[in-house]
Design a protein around this motif. Sequence first.
Motif, PDB file in Angstrom:
ATOM      1  N   GLU B  57      38.097  12.946  83.616  1.00 28.52           N
ATOM      2  CA  GLU B  57      38.229  12.114  82.401  1.00 28.52           C
ATOM      3  C   GLU B  57      38.774  12.903  81.212  1.00 28.52           C
ATOM      4  O   GLU B  57      39.349  12.333  80.292  1.00 28.52           O
ATOM      5  CB  GLU B  57      36.870  11.500  82.033  1.00 28.52           C
ATOM      6  CG  GLU B  57      35.791  12.551  81.771  1.00 28.52           C
ATOM      7  CD  GLU B  57      34.484  11.984  81.207  1.00 28.52           C
ATOM      8  OE1 GLU B  57      34.388  10.763  81.007  1.00 28.52           O
ATOM      9  OE2 GLU B  57      33.577  12.795  80.959  1.00 28.52           O
ATOM     10  N   GLU B  58      38.574  14.211  81.230  1.00 30.26           N
ATOM     11  CA  GLU B  58      39.045  15.050  80.129  1.00 30.26           C
ATOM     12  C   GLU B  58      40.439  15.625  80.378  1.00 30.26           C
ATOM     13  O   GLU B  58      40.922  16.451  79.594  1.00 30.26           O
ATOM     14  CB  GLU B  58      38.051  16.194  79.911  1.00 30.26           C
ATOM     15  CG  GLU B  58      36.659  15.724  79.506  1.00 30.26           C
ATOM     16  CD  GLU B  58      35.666  16.865  79.322  1.00 30.26           C
ATOM     17  OE1 GLU B  58      35.944  17.989  79.805  1.00 30.26           O
ATOM     18  OE2 GLU B  58      34.616  16.631  78.694  1.00 30.26           O
ATOM     19  N   TYR B 144      39.385   4.835  90.515  1.00 27.77           N
ATOM     20  CA  TYR B 144      39.007   5.698  91.630  1.00 27.77           C
ATOM     21  C   TYR B 144      39.988   5.626  92.786  1.00 27.77           C
ATOM     22  O   TYR B 144      39.689   5.168  93.863  1.00 27.77           O
ATOM     23  CB  TYR B 144      37.576   5.385  92.063  1.00 27.77           C
ATOM     24  CG  TYR B 144      36.646   5.673  90.919  1.00 27.77           C
ATOM     25  CD1 TYR B 144      36.324   6.987  90.610  1.00 27.77           C
ATOM     26  CD2 TYR B 144      36.158   4.668  90.116  1.00 27.77           C
ATOM     27  CE1 TYR B 144      35.514   7.286  89.539  1.00 27.77           C
ATOM     28  CE2 TYR B 144      35.344   4.955  89.037  1.00 27.77           C
ATOM     29  CZ  TYR B 144      35.027   6.266  88.759  1.00 27.77           C
ATOM     30  OH  TYR B 144      34.229   6.548  87.694  1.00 27.77           O
ATOM     31  N   LYS B 173      37.096  11.305  87.203  1.00 28.53           N
ATOM     32  CA  LYS B 173      35.659  11.532  87.338  1.00 28.53           C
ATOM     33  C   LYS B 173      35.085  12.096  86.037  1.00 28.53           C
ATOM     34  O   LYS B 173      35.800  12.685  85.229  1.00 28.53           O
ATOM     35  CB  LYS B 173      35.390  12.507  88.486  1.00 28.53           C
ATOM     36  CG  LYS B 173      35.917  13.928  88.262  1.00 28.53           C
ATOM     37  CD  LYS B 173      35.777  14.786  89.525  1.00 28.53           C
ATOM     38  CE  LYS B 173      36.380  16.177  89.318  1.00 28.53           C
ATOM     39  NZ  LYS B 173      36.360  17.000  90.546  1.00 28.53           N
ATOM     40  N   LYS B 174      33.778  11.934  85.874  1.00 29.21           N
ATOM     41  CA  LYS B 174      33.078  12.495  84.724  1.00 29.21           C
ATOM     42  C   LYS B 174      33.085  14.018  84.835  1.00 29.21           C
ATOM     43  O   LYS B 174      33.080  14.574  85.937  1.00 29.21           O
ATOM     44  CB  LYS B 174      31.619  12.018  84.692  1.00 29.21           C
ATOM     45  CG  LYS B 174      31.451  10.535  84.473  1.00 29.21           C
ATOM     46  CD  LYS B 174      31.504  10.185  83.010  1.00 29.21           C
ATOM     47  CE  LYS B 174      31.388   8.675  82.829  1.00 29.21           C
ATOM     48  NZ  LYS B 174      31.895   8.236  81.502  1.00 29.21           N
ATOM     49  N   CYS B 175      33.043  14.650  83.687  1.00 28.77           N
ATOM     50  CA  CYS B 175      32.948  16.108  83.612  1.00 28.77           C
ATOM     51  C   CYS B 175      31.761  16.607  84.451  1.00 28.77           C
ATOM     52  O   CYS B 175      30.646  16.113  84.306  1.00 28.77           O
ATOM     53  CB  CYS B 175      32.770  16.478  82.147  1.00 28.77           C
ATOM     54  SG  CYS B 175      32.384  18.193  81.867  1.00 28.77           S
ATOM     55  N   GLY B 176      32.017  17.556  85.347  1.00 23.98           N
ATOM     56  CA  GLY B 176      30.934  18.152  86.135  1.00 23.98           C
ATOM     57  C   GLY B 176      30.488  17.350  87.343  1.00 23.98           C
ATOM     58  O   GLY B 176      29.543  17.736  88.030  1.00 23.98           O
ATOM     59  N   ARG B 177      31.192  16.238  87.630  1.00 20.35           N
ATOM     60  CA  ARG B 177      30.805  15.412  88.790  1.00 20.35           C
ATOM     61  C   ARG B 177      30.936  16.207  90.090  1.00 20.35           C
ATOM     62  O   ARG B 177      31.941  16.859  90.341  1.00 20.35           O
ATOM     63  CB  ARG B 177      31.687  14.171  88.843  1.00 20.35           C
ATOM     64  CG  ARG B 177      31.412  13.235  90.028  1.00 20.35           C
ATOM     65  CD  ARG B 177      32.470  13.398  91.113  1.00 20.35           C
ATOM     66  NE  ARG B 177      32.331  12.397  92.174  1.00 20.35           N
ATOM     67  CZ  ARG B 177      33.059  12.417  93.290  1.00 20.35           C
ATOM     68  NH1 ARG B 177      33.974  13.339  93.472  1.00 20.35           N
ATOM     69  NH2 ARG B 177      32.876  11.499  94.216  1.00 20.35           N
TER      70      ARG B 177
END
Lengths: 306, 306
Positions: B57-58, B144, B173-177
């Motif tokens: 996402e970032e 996705y 994906k979210k950070c750290g997923r």
Amino acid sequence: MTWAVISTWKMSWKGCTLAADLLRQGLRGSEAVIRGIQDVEDNPEFRSVGYGGLPDEEGRVLLDGAFMNGDSLHFGAVAAMEGFRSPIAVAHSLAKYDFNNFLAGKGAEKYAAENGFERRNNLTEESRAIYEKKRGESQSLSAYDGHDTVCFAVLDQMGSMYTGVSTSGLFLKKCGRVGDSPVAGSGFYADSRLGAACATGVGEEIMKGVLSYNALRNLKAGMSPQEAAETAVSELSETLIQRNGKARSMSLILLDNRGNFGVGTNIRFPFVYAAETSSSTLYLAEAENGRCRITPVEDKDSLDID
Amino acid sequence: MTWAVISTWKMSWKGCTLAADLLRQGLRGSEAVIRGIQDVEDNPEFRSVGYGGLPDEEGRVLLDGAFMNGDSLHFGAVAAMEGFRSPIAVAHSLAKYDFNNFLAGKGAEKYAAENGFERRNNLTEESRAIYEKKRGESQSLSAYDGHDTVCFAVLDQMGSMYTGVSTSGLFLKKCGRVGDSPVAGSGFYADSRLGAACATGVGEEIMKGVLSYNALRNLKAGMSPQEAAETAVSELSETLIQRNGKARSMSLILLDNRGNFGVGTNIRFPFVYAAETSSSTLYLAEAENGRCRITPVEDKDSLDID
């Protein structure tokens, strides 16, 4: 309907009794898991979980936790999360999503911050002192003490099963190390139609045998809860000795979907069990020829393991 | 002695053929897994692995990878690692330790830097353009896509089995997923006395059923490799539909310890297989009433899935 709860280590006594009270009142098992584990997370006397947990190689307390809903098989998990009070609360919150259920490091911290979870510096003066002392000692010392995860498995009156786990992981672990606790199948698993299981011990060994899921597959294959749990641990233990010459400590707690428990261990391992028909009882499990001898502990204070 | 290799998606064709050459020459299966996967990691045309992988996402390309040695059950895994060429090489290196085998985020990057692993910015102009375009689109779009992990399972001439996986994970994906790929039992598992399996698809679904280990338990229970793989996928798929109304994409490849393969999928899924008695062949697997129809693809260029 019947209910039951089982939890790891003597340190979970108070939390397990609290969880049993909630289950008796008919509350959801998820609530019982979270409240029971938070009692351990918040107690600085327990060096392997939450506040007062032992730090990693850099002196930082990085926490792991997970929660699983045995109805939907949804789970949430965090690894290497610093600066928040309750890994189990964050993990529970993550279980409601369809994606991004397992977050590590900065990502877990970002999620916890954005969702308003309570912050806390979990490094106490006592834990810092233990860290400084150990760092000053010889490298030949085993750095891997205090790897004791708090695990809860419950069956609630609605017939739903849940598991939760929380830990600070291996003492002096490498930065970013992920143990078995946040890993579905190894550290925890729950399926309300079958049972719920969770593990404590050296995560790297537990993951080699996907221990929690393995025990539940034994249950599915027709073993009793006790056979399922002790066979999972003893087979993995024997396999690791055969292949690597050594098996490190591992213990497993399990409930079937009627609330009966099973426990496997290759060390001396205390656990707590309560159910509709049985008030909170502390037991000691001991490995014996691949089986597991389980005895109630009458005098809690006499037991030399937390 | 016989040898065999199986790998996910058409994108692994070249790597699988390379791995087969190494196995034919009698090299170790670990070498075959690493070289086969690196061929995919290094190719910017494949958007779901390594160089040119799709960002989170970032806008950062965070990579996951794992390696497992089926002789000792040692594994290594990295999650959410940025800025290095080869997750599979770092994961392989981590498998030699007794502790700290699974590292996430900054910890994985610190380990890779300290151990001299090649750095690389994996965000290509093409991947950045896809990211910018997708971000500009409506939120109702499914973010996705491109969750296609490269997985290898091998049996070498020494009778040893290995698995390896590498992926950039879910797009946006979210950070750290952390997905299933670095998770032992879900994304991968290998036991030289039984078999080796690995999975691709939506990691959050695969972890709900501990898919790779589950398939190997089916094999242990006496199923053929094909039954073991397709039963694991179809049972999990049916369970998720029953409980949650939906099962997202998942596919599994498996080898038994004699080199026979099995594949399960709930989508259209291409894979590659080579063995002593069979040159590299591209197959298409398609779900059909809980079973899996497998047909060789004569003309690779005609297949519309990478």
